[in-house]
Design a protein around this motif. Structure first.
Motif, PDB file in Angstrom:
ATOM      1  N   GLY A 102       0.905  -1.177  -0.087  1.00 51.05           N
ATOM      2  CA  GLY A 102       0.044  -0.006   0.085  1.00 51.05           C
ATOM      3  C   GLY A 102       0.721   1.294   0.017  1.00 51.05           C
ATOM      4  N   GLY A 103       2.179   1.193  -0.552  1.00 46.80           N
ATOM      5  CA  GLY A 103       2.899   2.364  -0.566  1.00 46.80           C
ATOM      6  C   GLY A 103       3.395   2.787   0.847  1.00 46.80           C
ATOM      7  N   LYS A 104       3.310   1.938   1.883  1.00 49.66           N
ATOM      8  CA  LYS A 104       3.486   2.360   3.172  1.00 49.66           C
ATOM      9  C   LYS A 104       5.247   2.088   3.373  1.00 49.66           C
ATOM     10  CE  LYS A 104       2.066   1.612   7.826  1.00 49.66           C
ATOM     11  NZ  LYS A 104       3.313   1.347   8.593  1.00 49.66           N
ATOM     12  N   PRO A 105       5.842   3.422   3.650  1.00 52.04           N
ATOM     13  CA  PRO A 105       7.378   2.876   4.023  1.00 52.04           C
ATOM     14  C   PRO A 105       7.435   1.994   5.255  1.00 52.04           C
ATOM     15  CG  PRO A 105       6.961   5.339   4.034  1.00 52.04           C
ATOM     16  CD  PRO A 105       5.848   4.766   4.116  1.00 52.04           C
ATOM     17  N   ASP A 106       8.692   1.165   5.199  1.00 48.38           N
ATOM     18  CA  ASP A 106       8.654   0.140   6.273  1.00 48.38           C
ATOM     19  C   ASP A 106      10.229   0.137   6.591  1.00 48.38           C
ATOM     20  OD1 ASP A 106       6.154  -0.965   7.385  1.00 48.38           O
ATOM     21  OD2 ASP A 106       6.147  -2.527   5.527  1.00 48.38           O
ATOM     22  N   LEU A 107      10.612  -0.344   7.867  1.00 43.44           N
ATOM     23  CA  LEU A 107      12.040  -0.655   8.090  1.00 43.44           C
ATOM     24  C   LEU A 107      11.837  -2.285   8.347  1.00 43.44           C
ATOM     25  CD1 LEU A 107      13.240   2.361  10.429  1.00 43.44           C
ATOM     26  CD2 LEU A 107      13.710   1.858   7.711  1.00 43.44           C
ATOM     27  N   MET A 108      12.745  -2.898   7.831  1.00 43.89           N
ATOM     28  CA  MET A 108      12.796  -4.379   7.719  1.00 43.89           C
ATOM     29  C   MET A 108      13.831  -4.904   8.480  1.00 43.89           C
ATOM     30  SD  MET A 108       9.902  -5.743   6.665  1.00 43.89           S
ATOM     31  CE  MET A 108      10.489  -7.695   6.545  1.00 43.89           C
ATOM     32  N   LYS A 109      13.845  -5.879   9.444  1.00 45.57           N
ATOM     33  CA  LYS A 109      14.835  -6.382   9.894  1.00 45.57           C
ATOM     34  C   LYS A 109      15.457  -7.431   9.249  1.00 45.57           C
ATOM     35  CE  LYS A 109      14.792  -7.027  14.661  1.00 45.57           C
ATOM     36  NZ  LYS A 109      16.227  -6.520  14.909  1.00 45.57           N
ATOM     37  N   GLU A 110      16.605  -7.406   8.865  1.00 45.91           N
ATOM     38  CA  GLU A 110      17.374  -8.737   8.154  1.00 45.91           C
ATOM     39  C   GLU A 110      18.131  -9.486   8.979  1.00 45.91           C
ATOM     40  OE1 GLU A 110      19.304  -7.045   4.544  1.00 45.91           O
ATOM     41  OE2 GLU A 110      17.654  -6.398   3.804  1.00 45.91           O
ATOM     42  N   ALA A 111      18.454 -10.619   8.511  1.00 43.19           N
ATOM     43  CA  ALA A 111      19.119 -11.748   9.389  1.00 43.19           C
ATOM     44  C   ALA A 111      20.621 -11.637   9.169  1.00 43.19           C
ATOM     45  CB  ALA A 111      18.653 -13.150   9.133  1.00 43.19           C
ATOM     46  N   LYS A 112      21.108 -10.244   9.389  1.00 39.67           N
ATOM     47  CA  LYS A 112      22.626  -9.738   9.262  1.00 39.67           C
ATOM     48  C   LYS A 112      23.199  -8.993  10.201  1.00 39.67           C
ATOM     49  CE  LYS A 112      24.778  -8.136   5.380  1.00 39.67           C
ATOM     50  NZ  LYS A 112      24.908  -7.572   4.004  1.00 39.67           N
ATOM     51  N   ILE A 113      23.970  -9.661  11.042  1.00 44.41           N
ATOM     52  CA  ILE A 113      24.398  -8.819  11.936  1.00 44.41           C
ATOM     53  C   ILE A 113      25.306  -7.432  11.474  1.00 44.41           C
ATOM     54  CG2 ILE A 113      26.452  -8.821  13.916  1.00 44.41           C
ATOM     55  CD1 ILE A 113      25.718 -11.668  14.433  1.00 44.41           C
ATOM     56  N   GLU A 114      25.205  -6.390  12.249  1.00 38.71           N
ATOM     57  CA  GLU A 114      25.721  -5.028  11.614  1.00 38.71           C
ATOM     58  C   GLU A 114      26.659  -4.712  12.563  1.00 38.71           C
ATOM     59  OE1 GLU A 114      23.486  -1.470  10.316  1.00 38.71           O
ATOM     60  OE2 GLU A 114      23.816  -1.534  12.491  1.00 38.71           O
ATOM     61  N   PHE A 115      26.532  -4.932  13.995  1.00 45.05           N
ATOM     62  CA  PHE A 115      27.718  -4.197  14.902  1.00 45.05           C
ATOM     63  C   PHE A 115      27.243  -4.985  16.142  1.00 45.05           C
ATOM     64  CE2 PHE A 115      28.223  -0.836  18.224  1.00 45.05           C
ATOM     65  CZ  PHE A 115      29.594  -0.633  17.833  1.00 45.05           C
ATOM     66  N   ILE A 116      28.456  -5.375  16.899  1.00 45.16           N
ATOM     67  CA  ILE A 116      28.411  -5.848  18.092  1.00 45.16           C
ATOM     68  C   ILE A 116      28.961  -4.810  19.123  1.00 45.16           C
ATOM     69  CG2 ILE A 116      29.581  -7.813  19.369  1.00 45.16           C
ATOM     70  CD1 ILE A 116      27.655  -8.915  17.519  1.00 45.16           C
ATOM     71  N   ASP A 117      28.204  -4.741  20.069  1.00 44.91           N
ATOM     72  CA  ASP A 117      28.512  -3.533  20.938  1.00 44.91           C
ATOM     73  C   ASP A 117      28.918  -4.293  22.187  1.00 44.91           C
ATOM     74  OD1 ASP A 117      28.474  -0.597  21.674  1.00 44.91           O
ATOM     75  OD2 ASP A 117      26.887  -1.094  23.149  1.00 44.91           O
TER      76      ASP A 117
END
Lengths: 350, 350
Positions: free
Chosen positions: A230-245
């Protein structure tokens, strides 16, 4: 200009009421005696904290630090809430696998999910780090950030800790809640800097710790922007590590998210060593604190030999550097807040 | 508790003085007429801003937003300061190559440095994106974060814009400075969300915009923790890009650093489109604004055909979505602050 004035007048009225109130009861005396850290026993740890705050907030002295630079960072697991018998985020992931299993019939025959659902601990252990990452990918990815935040909130509302039979977010340390509030009352900005997942922590930390999402630093997975249904912007979580704090990642995370070196930091394990080193290496007055888990009755007792939350190098560094080690058994009058006042009753004070 | 009381009493005294002052001159009337955005001409843009702020701050209405959720995000290049004739960070990199050249004799014969030092624009252009990345690596990496921050500060103190002959950090938009302050006075937390380098922006934004480092989101390179000379912990900047906070990266950066969706966002180019889309897609009252560079006399005029700061899709989206487009020529009484009051005189109000 009219808006600030209205606020000024409201604040003034409030203060007049406060001061009038004080003229009826012996307010000054009461306040002078009031203890900002009532759950802390008198001793070296409490003295070090109160002494440090007094020093850096006293204008016109060499140790004075302007409010904008009063950055305080806290580890989370084992420093602000319990981390035993396993990290609470792992408990969330395991409960989530069980909840999601009906939609994933293949998990009945697929490792590591099969082992988990059948409580086959040896098969689960055999799946090792790869298995754990598969579980994290299945439970922490493939959905929007909003959907994940809801899942975290729902879990906290229903799950109970296996030993204490309380909601996980009620197993926070009352003395540390007081310390966070005390620092904020003295112009500090309080941050959480944790190895835990940033999206796992943000949905509840404002309510429980008074730390708003923008002051929570953590490990993260890749998130992608997309124009969804429906044209709605989303933020999808992917199965990839980005940063280990964690470990050397903590000063990096502090630099990335905060951009200022803390003057006050608290941890409880070797994963906090570099954050504490980075903090005390700055010029001027600095405070480094470690929560030492010495109370097997009220909480857990562990350090050098621990499976998680290992405290070995950090304890040595504390001894060498004169850091403050909090002995949970000795220094804390209470460990957890009374159940009725935890969670919702801790109002957010950003 | 005695510290907050002392502060309350100090504040009360201040307010009594203010109100006493008001009884002498007709303060209420003067303040009611005072314009929080004096450099904005009356018109649709100003009305939209003031109307939005009035709506979301009025308690008990459907549009009311609690202060903790009043997140406002601003692009930087072309939205808060000038981005012509080239991004200021690029000017910094080029000046830095010149300054560093004596320590790098090989640059005299090595591209793209040779081209740059000889002002050979065609050879420089021929080096393309790869050349640009080499310049960025040479000027933005291989040093500690502290050393880099000093280099940025030194550059701002000495470099001058080729057309205006003013320090780069004085080429900020006076109307936007007023907008930032106006939002903060109304309980908003103001953030910069820019494609520019985070380490390039943080050393000066608190002084110039009143935005503290922890509220600056930007592109970043990899930073590594190390125990340097004499056992001193350091953060080293590496020549590797970590995150590009532009276009679809902006909502991702907002999610990562702020963890809350803004209710108010301002940009000026297609690189801001997704930030604006993400902002207005949230529930409740939302504001999306675009600075349109229409003033070739006082600043620059550019949009659809621009080499940098291209404004094409965002302008279409603004028309379709009823976003506020600020016409610099029409809507702004002044563009830049008077030179004497810029920079140091803008005090930080986090």
């Amino acid at each position: 200009m009219s808006v600030p004035l209205a606020r000024l007048i409201r604040q003034m009225l409030l203060m007049v009421l406060l001061v009038l109130g004080c003229s009826v009861i012996p307010c000054n005396a009461a306040l002078a005696q009031a203890d900002p850290l009532p759950s802390w026993n008198d001793g070296a740890a409490k003295e070090a904290i109160v002494g440090f705050v007094a020093r850096v907030t006293k204008q016109g002295t060499a140790d004075f630090v302007p409010p904008a630079e009063r950055i305080a960072t806290f580890d989370n697991d084992g420093t602000l809430w319990t981390e035993q018998p396993f990290y609470f985020q792992l408990a969330f992931a395991l409960d989530r696998v069980k909840a999601m299993a009906p939609d994933h019939p293949d998990w009945k025959t697929r490792q590591p999910f099969k082992a988990l659902l059948e409580k086959d601990t040896s098969a689960l252990a055999a799946s090792g780090e790869k298995g754990l990452l598969q579980i994290m990918a299945a439970t922490h990815a493939g959905m929007t950030t909003d959907a994940f935040a809801s899942a975290v909130r729902d879990w906290l509302a229903t799950a109970r800790h296996p030993r204490f039979n309380r909601p996980y977010d009620s197993l926070v340390y009352q003395p540390m809640l007081e310390l966070l509030a005390y620092l904020r009352a003295n112009g500090f900005k309080t941050f959480v800097v944790s190895g835990g997942g940033i999206e796992f922590m943000r949905p509840w930390m404002e309510r429980v710790y008074g730390v708003p999402p923008e002051q929570v630093v953590g490990s993260s997975g890749v998130v992608k922007f997309q124009i969804g249904a429906g044209g709605k912007p989303d933020l999808m979580k992917e199965a990839k590590i980005e940063f280990i704090d964690d470990g050397p990642g903590k000063p990096v995370g502090i630099n990335r998210f905060i951009g200022r070196r803390p003057i006050f930091a608290f941890g409880n394990s070797d994963g906090d060593l570099q954050m504490l080193q980075w903090t005390v290496a700055g010029a001027g007055a600095r405070f480094a604190g470690i929560v030492h888990h010495t109370d097997g009755i009220r909480e857990y007792a562990y350090d050098r030999q621990s499976r998680i939350g290992k405290l070995d190098k950090a304890l040595d560094a504390a001894a060498a550097g004169g850091w403050t080690v909090v002995d949970m058994k000795q220094d804390w009058k209470t460990v957890f807040p009374p159940l009725a006042t935890s969670g919702a009753a801790m109002e957010a004070k950003p």
